[in-house]
Enzyme design. Structure first.
Site, PDB file in Angstrom:
ATOM      1  N   CYS A 101      -5.844  -0.101 -36.824  1.00  0.00           N
ATOM      2  CA  CYS A 101      -5.682  -0.341 -35.388  1.00  0.00           C
ATOM      3  C   CYS A 101      -6.237   0.819 -34.576  1.00  0.00           C
ATOM      4  O   CYS A 101      -5.568   1.840 -34.411  1.00  0.00           O
ATOM      5  CB  CYS A 101      -4.202  -0.563 -35.065  1.00  0.00           C
ATOM      6  SG  CYS A 101      -3.893  -0.796 -33.318  1.00  0.00           S
ATOM      7  N   CYS A 104      -4.191   1.757 -31.492  1.00  0.00           N
ATOM      8  CA  CYS A 104      -2.967   2.518 -31.759  1.00  0.00           C
ATOM      9  C   CYS A 104      -3.287   3.968 -32.121  1.00  0.00           C
ATOM     10  O   CYS A 104      -2.580   4.884 -31.720  1.00  0.00           O
ATOM     11  CB  CYS A 104      -2.181   1.924 -32.927  1.00  0.00           C
ATOM     12  SG  CYS A 104      -2.122   0.131 -32.961  1.00  0.00           S
ATOM     13  N   ASP A 105      -4.331   4.192 -32.897  1.00  0.00           N
ATOM     14  CA  ASP A 105      -4.539   5.507 -33.505  1.00  0.00           C
ATOM     15  C   ASP A 105      -5.803   6.234 -33.067  1.00  0.00           C
ATOM     16  O   ASP A 105      -5.989   7.407 -33.409  1.00  0.00           O
ATOM     17  CB  ASP A 105      -4.590   5.354 -35.046  1.00  0.00           C
ATOM     18  CG  ASP A 105      -3.312   4.742 -35.594  1.00  0.00           C
ATOM     19  OD1 ASP A 105      -2.253   5.003 -35.007  1.00  0.00           O
ATOM     20  OD2 ASP A 105      -3.379   4.002 -36.589  1.00  0.00           O
TER      21      ASP A 105
END
Ligand code: NAP
Length: 277
Positions: A101, A104-105
């Site tokens: 992701c 997300c990261d």
């Protein structure tokens, strides 16, 4: 709805092809708007994870970790999850350099080098997002032709931070405490090289979340739920919508459309059961 609403859509940085948003919209923002709209019509959201279903009894039984629900009709929209490479080091370094992701990261890779694996829309789209942070992105693809749509290809080729490594597969993710590199193998020559990297983002497609339903609902050979044009499964009263029954398009607009169709079909089913119509 599981632990959080929005599913995969909520992990998309910017959705550029959902109708009605010509400037694009963040996946999370779209998910919140849809939630607000559904709640405005009386939908109740319960944040819980389903542990088991029993469609052999009626009303159907849905068991979460601390409760049991009974339902006269069920619409399954459990979506799909990122496929894994299945190579040494991948599982071990999840959260320490291996990610599925970028939204997300990606932020953790400011001025770093990352490897993105895959040649589809996701790999190229997410590489553009990663390019906001990372200083260098290598897209490793197993063939010499990309699967992604033309406009995403053109954008990726035009991005000076993005470099393609074709005809290559990741054989191993290596490192001590965190990811330090990937071992690549050229599929045409067999040559092995070590490519140093701080992160590996895997975008090699999706698998449907159907484990809960195995043995109870008809699935196809890739384990997607089989539905007809009215979103009915093989069990009357059980419907499915979105990526869990869609091996082809996997677009939010299509998921939303099948969701609407499933809701209408479920409503008809319930009316017929109660003899109202
Ligand atoms: P995808 O289209 O299935 O592409 C997966 C890619 O990963 C392919 O290039 C495939 O290679 C490669 N791959 C598969 N297994 C592999 C393995 N074991 N090792 C190495 N490479 C492997 O998946 P996706 O990119 O996640 O897209 C999924 C769906 O979402 C598509 O329908 C796509 O159109 C949609 N989507 C759309 C957008 C958008 O519209 N902007 C954005 C994201 C996703 P091969 O090409 O050799 O098969």
């Amino acid at each position: 709805v599981g632990p959080a609403p929005g599913g995969q859509a909520a992990t998309t940085d910017k959705m550029e092809n959902f109708p009605g948003f010509p400037e694009g919209i963040a996946g999370q923002a779209l998910a919140s708007l849809i939630q607000e709209q559904a709640e405005g019509f009386g939908a109740r959201l319960i944040y819980d994870e389903v542990a088991a279903v029993d469609f052999s009894q009626r009303p159907f039984k849905i068991t979460t970790y601390d409760r049991e629900y009974r339902a006269k009709a069920v619409i399954i929209a459990t979506g799909a999850k990122p496929r894994r490479l299945g190579v040494p080091g991948e599982d071990r370094f999840i959260g320490r350099g291996v990610s599925f992701c970028a939204t997300c990261d990606g932020f953790f890779y400011r001025d770093k080098t990352v490897v993105v694996v895959g040649g589809g829309d996701s790999a190229l789209d997410e590489s553009q997002f990663l390019a906001k942070f990372a200083q260098k992105i290598y897209i490793v693809h197993r063939r010499d032709k990309l699967r992604a749509t033309k406009h995403l290809q053109e954008r990726a080729f035009a991005n000076p931070k993005i470099e393609f490594i074709f005809n290559s597969v990741v054989e191993e993710v290596v490192g001590e405490e965190k990811v330090e590199g990937v071992r690549l193998r050229r599929v045409d020559t067999g040559e092995i090289t070590l490519l140093p990297t701080d992160g590996v983002f895997v975008y090699i497609g999706l698998d449907p979340n159907t484990r809960l339903f195995e043995g109870q609902i008809a699935l196809d050979n890739q384990k997607y739920i089989i539905t007809d044009k009215r979103q009915c499964t093989n069990i009357p009263g059980v419907f499915a919508a979105g990526d869990v029954q869609d091996p082809n398009f996997r677009q939010v607009v299509i998921a939303a459309g099948t969701g609407a169709a499933a809701a209408i079909a479920a409503e008809h089913y319930l009316s017929e059961q109660e003899g109202v119509r």
